[in-house]
Write a protein that holds these residues in place. Structure first.
Motif, PDB file in Angstrom:
ATOM      1  N   GLY A  99       0.834  -1.187   0.000  1.00 28.14           N
ATOM      2  CA  GLY A  99       0.000   0.000   0.000  1.00 28.14           C
ATOM      3  C   GLY A  99       0.873   1.242   0.000  1.00 28.14           C
ATOM      4  O   GLY A  99       2.067   1.181   0.257  1.00 28.14           O
ATOM      5  N   GLY A 100       0.288   2.347  -0.267  1.00 30.57           N
ATOM      6  CA  GLY A 100       1.018   3.601  -0.259  1.00 30.57           C
ATOM      7  C   GLY A 100       0.061   4.763  -0.098  1.00 30.57           C
ATOM      8  O   GLY A 100      -1.157   4.596  -0.103  1.00 30.57           O
ATOM      9  N   ASN A 101       0.632   5.944   0.081  1.00 30.40           N
ATOM     10  CA  ASN A 101      -0.206   7.131   0.188  1.00 30.40           C
ATOM     11  C   ASN A 101       0.356   8.226  -0.717  1.00 30.40           C
ATOM     12  O   ASN A 101       1.363   8.042  -1.370  1.00 30.40           O
ATOM     13  N   ARG A 102      -0.265   9.385  -0.672  1.00 30.19           N
ATOM     14  CA  ARG A 102       0.121  10.481  -1.562  1.00 30.19           C
ATOM     15  C   ARG A 102       1.481  11.078  -1.222  1.00 30.19           C
ATOM     16  O   ARG A 102       2.100  11.699  -2.053  1.00 30.19           O
ATOM     17  N   SER A 103       1.922  10.904  -0.027  1.00 35.10           N
ATOM     18  CA  SER A 103       3.201  11.509   0.352  1.00 35.10           C
ATOM     19  C   SER A 103       4.397  10.672  -0.090  1.00 35.10           C
ATOM     20  O   SER A 103       5.530  10.993   0.218  1.00 35.10           O
ATOM     21  N   GLY A 104       4.147   9.591  -0.804  1.00 35.45           N
ATOM     22  CA  GLY A 104       5.244   8.796  -1.348  1.00 35.45           C
ATOM     23  C   GLY A 104       5.720   7.681  -0.430  1.00 35.45           C
ATOM     24  O   GLY A 104       6.738   7.072  -0.684  1.00 35.45           O
ATOM     25  N   ASN A 106       5.497   4.055   0.821  1.00 38.15           N
ATOM     26  CA  ASN A 106       4.960   2.766   0.368  1.00 38.15           C
ATOM     27  C   ASN A 106       5.378   1.678   1.348  1.00 38.15           C
ATOM     28  O   ASN A 106       6.498   1.664   1.841  1.00 38.15           O
ATOM     29  N   ILE A 107       4.493   0.767   1.590  1.00 34.43           N
ATOM     30  CA  ILE A 107       4.780  -0.351   2.492  1.00 34.43           C
ATOM     31  C   ILE A 107       4.365  -1.630   1.781  1.00 34.43           C
ATOM     32  O   ILE A 107       3.303  -1.685   1.155  1.00 34.43           O
ATOM     33  N   GLY A 108       5.187  -2.644   1.901  1.00 30.64           N
ATOM     34  CA  GLY A 108       4.863  -3.936   1.286  1.00 30.64           C
ATOM     35  C   GLY A 108       5.245  -5.078   2.211  1.00 30.64           C
ATOM     36  O   GLY A 108       6.224  -5.011   2.930  1.00 30.64           O
ATOM     37  N   VAL A 109       4.453  -6.099   2.195  1.00 30.19           N
ATOM     38  CA  VAL A 109       4.731  -7.303   2.971  1.00 30.19           C
ATOM     39  C   VAL A 109       4.509  -8.488   2.037  1.00 30.19           C
ATOM     40  O   VAL A 109       3.522  -8.536   1.311  1.00 30.19           O
ATOM     41  N   GLY A 110       5.432  -9.442   2.045  1.00 33.90           N
ATOM     42  CA  GLY A 110       5.286 -10.600   1.164  1.00 33.90           C
ATOM     43  C   GLY A 110       5.749 -11.860   1.866  1.00 33.90           C
ATOM     44  O   GLY A 110       6.427 -11.826   2.886  1.00 33.90           O
TER      45      GLY A 110
END
Length: 175
Positions: A99-104, A106-110
């Protein structure tokens, strides 16, 4: 197109898995003196009675092709021990959430989730010098095993495992 088909074929062929064998022996011993064998009298192979019978018949046939004779007064005893294990197959499904937001930011989990397991038979073959009561040669073989296979399939399985295990017996003399 042909290289892709060839690549897929080779991938499938390699993934079938062969027999993995490790050999060990007494380096100082001259194996040419051994001509007779028998199976260890109190053998507890860990296999079913029917599978043990198949294993012994296959081994007896291969030993005869190597020039050995089964005897009531053997020079070596052959013993078998086995272990059946289940291992993760190595096939996985990848799962990811991000996921991410407008402020740049980003977070990811895999992660990977294993799919299924395979059953393996590890078979230890010991050659014991009868007079010295010492282990002189050993092979440990590991191969994917199907315990519910047909009797013919199991016989073929043992033929492949024992043949590959005995390929290096007797060991070559060091020069």
């Amino acid at each position: 197109m042909k290289p892709i088909v060839l690549f897929i074929f080779m991938l499938v062929l390699c993934s079938c898995g062969g027999t993995y064998v490790v050999h060990d022996y007494d380096e100082k011993l001259d194996f040419s003196g051994y001509k007779t064998y028998n199976f260890y009298p109190e053998m507890d192979s860990g296999l079913s009675e029917l599978d043990q019978k198949r294993l012994l018949l296959v081994t007896e046939s291969l030993m005869q092709t190597k020039g050995f004779t089964r005897s009531e007064t053997p020079e070596i005893y052959i013993n078998f021990e086995s272990t059946v294990t289940k291992e993760a197959s190595g096939n996985t499904i990848g799962v990811g959430v991000g996921g991410g937001n407008r402020s740049g930011v980003n977070i990811g989990v895999g992660g990977n989730i294993p799919i299924g397991s395979n059953t393996y038979l590890e078979l230890t073959i010991d050659f014991v010098d009868v007079k010295k009561d010492e282990l002189v040669w050993q092979a440990i073989a590991k191969k994917q095993f199907h315990p519910n296979a047909s009797p013919n399939t199991k016989t073929y399985f043992f033929q492949k495992v024992i043949k590959k295990s005995l390929d290096k017996y007797p060991p070559e003399k060091k020069k």
